[in-house]
Design a protein around this motif. Structure first.
Motif, mmCIF file in Angstrom:
data_model
loop_
_atom_site.group_PDB
_atom_site.id
_atom_site.type_symbol
_atom_site.label_atom_id
_atom_site.label_comp_id
_atom_site.label_asym_id
_atom_site.label_seq_id
_atom_site.Cartn_x
_atom_site.Cartn_y
_atom_site.Cartn_z
ATOM 1 N N HIS A 1 0.829 -1.206 0.000
ATOM 2 C CA HIS A 1 0.000 0.000 0.000
ATOM 3 C C HIS A 1 0.866 1.260 0.000
ATOM 4 O O HIS A 1 1.854 1.333 0.732
ATOM 5 C CB HIS A 1 -0.930 0.001 1.220
ATOM 6 N N PRO A 2 0.493 2.256 -0.836
ATOM 7 C CA PRO A 2 1.317 3.481 -0.899
ATOM 8 C C PRO A 2 1.412 4.236 0.432
ATOM 9 O O PRO A 2 2.364 4.968 0.660
ATOM 10 C CB PRO A 2 0.622 4.333 -1.977
ATOM 11 N N ASP A 3 0.437 4.067 1.330
ATOM 12 C CA ASP A 3 0.459 4.776 2.625
ATOM 13 C C ASP A 3 1.322 4.087 3.677
ATOM 14 O O ASP A 3 1.444 4.585 4.801
ATOM 15 C CB ASP A 3 -0.974 4.881 3.203
ATOM 16 N N LEU A 4 1.897 2.956 3.339
ATOM 17 C CA LEU A 4 2.620 2.151 4.320
ATOM 18 C C LEU A 4 3.663 2.955 5.107
ATOM 19 O O LEU A 4 3.774 2.840 6.318
ATOM 20 C CB LEU A 4 3.295 0.980 3.600
ATOM 21 N N PRO B 1 9.642 -9.220 -9.491
ATOM 22 C CA PRO B 1 9.413 -7.943 -8.787
ATOM 23 C C PRO B 1 8.140 -7.198 -9.181
ATOM 24 O O PRO B 1 7.634 -6.384 -8.407
ATOM 25 C CB PRO B 1 10.655 -7.110 -9.122
ATOM 26 N N ALA B 2 7.580 -7.490 -10.368
ATOM 27 C CA ALA B 2 6.385 -6.754 -10.812
ATOM 28 C C ALA B 2 5.079 -7.422 -10.365
ATOM 29 O O ALA B 2 4.016 -6.819 -10.463
ATOM 30 C CB ALA B 2 6.389 -6.610 -12.332
ATOM 31 N N LYS C 1 1.792 -5.332 -9.543
ATOM 32 C CA LYS C 1 1.818 -4.271 -8.532
ATOM 33 C C LYS C 1 1.468 -2.953 -9.208
ATOM 34 O O LYS C 1 1.690 -2.795 -10.419
ATOM 35 C CB LYS C 1 3.219 -4.175 -7.910
ATOM 36 N N GLN C 2 0.952 -2.014 -8.412
ATOM 37 C CA GLN C 2 0.529 -0.729 -8.938
ATOM 38 C C GLN C 2 1.662 -0.071 -9.741
ATOM 39 O O GLN C 2 2.793 0.044 -9.255
ATOM 40 C CB GLN C 2 0.133 0.197 -7.787
ATOM 41 N N GLY C 3 1.342 0.326 -10.985
ATOM 42 C CA GLY C 3 2.318 1.038 -11.810
ATOM 43 C C GLY C 3 3.381 0.150 -12.429
ATOM 44 O O GLY C 3 4.344 0.655 -13.023
ATOM 45 N N GLN C 4 3.242 -1.183 -12.305
ATOM 46 C CA GLN C 4 4.270 -2.074 -12.881
ATOM 47 C C GLN C 4 3.651 -3.039 -13.889
ATOM 48 O O GLN C 4 2.463 -3.340 -13.824
ATOM 49 C CB GLN C 4 4.966 -2.857 -11.768
#
Length: 567
Positions: free
Chosen positions: A314-317, A477-478, A503-506
């Protein structure tokens, strides 16, 4: 395989190989905790706190309410609720009344509800006002006689309780419940009932505390008969493994649904047995989980891999501190190594993989949390749990290192399937439960699951276990999530198809994924087809539904074939 149990040598000194189990009903845990820690908090729910004294009193009241409405010993009482205080009160109240609890998934469709209520014979159900319409629509097709209705708002703090009806209307929910003799409000029947103690006459060995329905992923859902003794045993085994947990001191993040046996044991029964505060989460939302961890500082977080994956990606991590979490046991699906490492780095606690099934209350194995663990292994059998690896064709025990069907035996193993003697006989043999999972044991007694017997892919005569391919895909990794199934192939019989969520953006091309797999897998195991998805279908506890992916893929192929024929 000899009768020796090599795993016992790897138990930490604090964990005994065999335990003493009191011959008491499951309600004993709640009475003991209320006696020893009456003013400690038992439940935290959206700002509302309930002490152990209050929880026991309300459970007694609910038991009296059920008994005055004709519920007798052995009657089945269905509970169709998300993680709310009412779910805990209903559960223990029904047990105090001597009834058998039938946990019912709130997401069940009418068809699934009709099957479960008819199969169990439940005449009473406790449900949410939001679900009333669905329950009332099938009442005539089932043995149901009474519906007890509650609302999320019933146990909210005062201000939130006042605002809750407005929030419901804003979200387009305005449930109309016609109360009467057969449909009654939960709070009213609680308040009008006596709070004096109830002592159910229970034989823990013989009496069924719970009818827990299997997911139905392998056919029609079956009622697993779990006795008071089964559930008591699994909670005691859990404490022996999590020996550092202190009575009256722990806070458990209850994100796993209590209507699923994994959440019921590791969150509710386990939590109440050690007088922990259970932080109830009615719906898994990553932002809410972060807020809850920040505010409540839980020490224990039982979960499923998808829950941990959602948090660490999560980006907020970076804005949250997860360091209060000391221990997590991951179950219901394989735990990818990368997820384990990343989560431990963030919490500085321990995350280990475990294993179980509904038919075993549910846990049979886990890696030692504070001892030697082996990545990729489900760990060691729990105290008093015996295990064998059997040849699926002959039923003979296999030597160490050979792959066969895992069989388990122990005090947590079910009595059988409700009203299904033939299906019981197929999986229970002399007390041994055939799990349907293929695995092996190493020299030190650590067990490994390679896959479900039914999920194995046979391509060109080779056996391929989806889990092994999924583990390799997870290493890319993606990739955030991956699931693998077998699909028909004219030449090989079956071939491997992979469903991936990036994953987001990958992103990654099929060529990249193939190159990645080729370096790590034998040629016959490499996926020949890929499908990119936004998400994967899952059960409530995050287990990927391979069967649903197979059904969807089959329908898509049939549609394509029909299109070709018509053109």
């Amino acid at each position: 395989m000899s009768d020796a149990k090599p795993w016992i040598a790897n138990y930490p000194p604090e964990t005994a190989a065999s335990l003493e189990y009191p011959r008491v009903p499951l309600t004993y845990f709640l009475e003991q905790s209320a006696q020893d820690y009456p003013d400690s908090y038992a439940i935290y729910f959206m700002g509302k706190r309930i002490t152990y004294r209050e929880l026991l009193q309300m459970s007694y009241q609910f038991a009296h309410a059920l008994m005055s409405r004709g519920v007798k010993k052995g009657d089945r009482v269905a509970i169709m609720l998300p993680n709310t205080p009412q779910a805990v009160i209903s559960y223990y109240g029904a047990l105090f009344a001597g009834a058998t609890v039938v946990m019912t998934n709130p997401l069940y469709t009418e068809r699934e509800l009709i099957h479960q209520l008819n199969d169990s014979g439940a005449e009473t159900i406790i449900t949410l006002d939001l679900l009333y319409k669905r329950v009332s629509s099938i009442k005539a097709s089932t043995p149901l006689k009474r519906i007890i209705v509650t609302s999320i708002g019933d146990f909210l703090p005062f201000i939130k309780k006042l605002l809750y009806p407005l929030v419901q209307k804003k979200e387009g929910h305005n449930p109309q419940v016609p109360y009467g003799s057969e449909v009654e409000p939960f709070l009213s029947i609680l308040k009008e009932s006596a709070a004096n103690p109830v002592q159910p006459e229970v034989d823990p060995v013989e009496d069924i505390a719970l009818l827990q329905y299997t997911g139905g992923t392998t056919g029609v859902a079956k009622g697993v008969m779990l006795t008071h003794g089964n559930l008591i045993a699994n909670a005691f085994q859990c404490q022996a493994v999590l020996y550092k947990l202190k009575k009256g001191k722990e806070r458990i993040l209850g994100a796993l649904p209590l209507f699923h046996v994994y959440g019921m044991t590791t969150v509710m029964n386990k939590g109440i047995s050690i007088a922990a505060e259970i932080i109830l989460v009615p719906k898994y939302d990553v932002k809410k989980i972060f807020e809850m961890i920040d505010k409540m500082k839980p020490t224990l977080f039982p979960g499923a891999p998808t829950m941990y994956i959602a948090l660490i990606n999560h980006p907020d991590l970076k804005n949250h501190d997860l360091s209060s979490i000391e221990a997590c046991v991951s179950g219901s699906a394989p735990l990818p190594i990368e997820v384990q490492n990343k989560f431990e780095e963030l919490t500085r606690g321990r995350l280990v993989e475990g294993y179980g099934l509904t038919e075993a209350s549910p846990v049979t194995h886990s890696n030692p949390i504070w001892g030697k663990r082996i990545t990729g292994s489900i760990g060691l059998p729990w105290p008093d749990t015996d295990c064998r690896i059997l040849d699926p064709a002959t039923g003979e025990a296999l030597p160490q290192g050979e792959v066969g069907e895992l069989a388990v035996k122990g005090p947590q193993v079910m009595r059988g399937y409700w009203n299904r003697p033939e299906e019981t006989a197929a999986v229970l043999r002399d007390g041994w439960l055939l799990t349907g999972d293929m695995g092996y044991m190493d020299q030190e007694g650590y067990f490994y699951i390679v896959d479900r017997k039914k999920d194995m892919i046979i391509a060109g005569g080779f056996n391929i276990y989806p889990r092994e391919v999924e583990e390799v895909l997870f290493e890319h990794p993606a990739i955030q999530e991956a699931a693998v199934i077998g699909v028909p192939d004219a030449y090989r019989g079956e071939t491997v198809k992979a469903f991936v969520v990036f994953k987001q953006g990958q992103q990654a091309s099929e060529e990249e994924l193939e190159k990645h797999c080729r370096q790590r897998l034998a040629a016959y195991k490499i996926p020949r087809q890929y499908e990119v998805r936004v998400d994967l279908p899952k059960t409530m506890v995050g287990k990927v539904l391979r069967r649903q992916l197979q059904d969807e893929d089959k329908k898509r192929r049939e549609a394509e074939d029909n299109q070709i024929k018509s053109s």
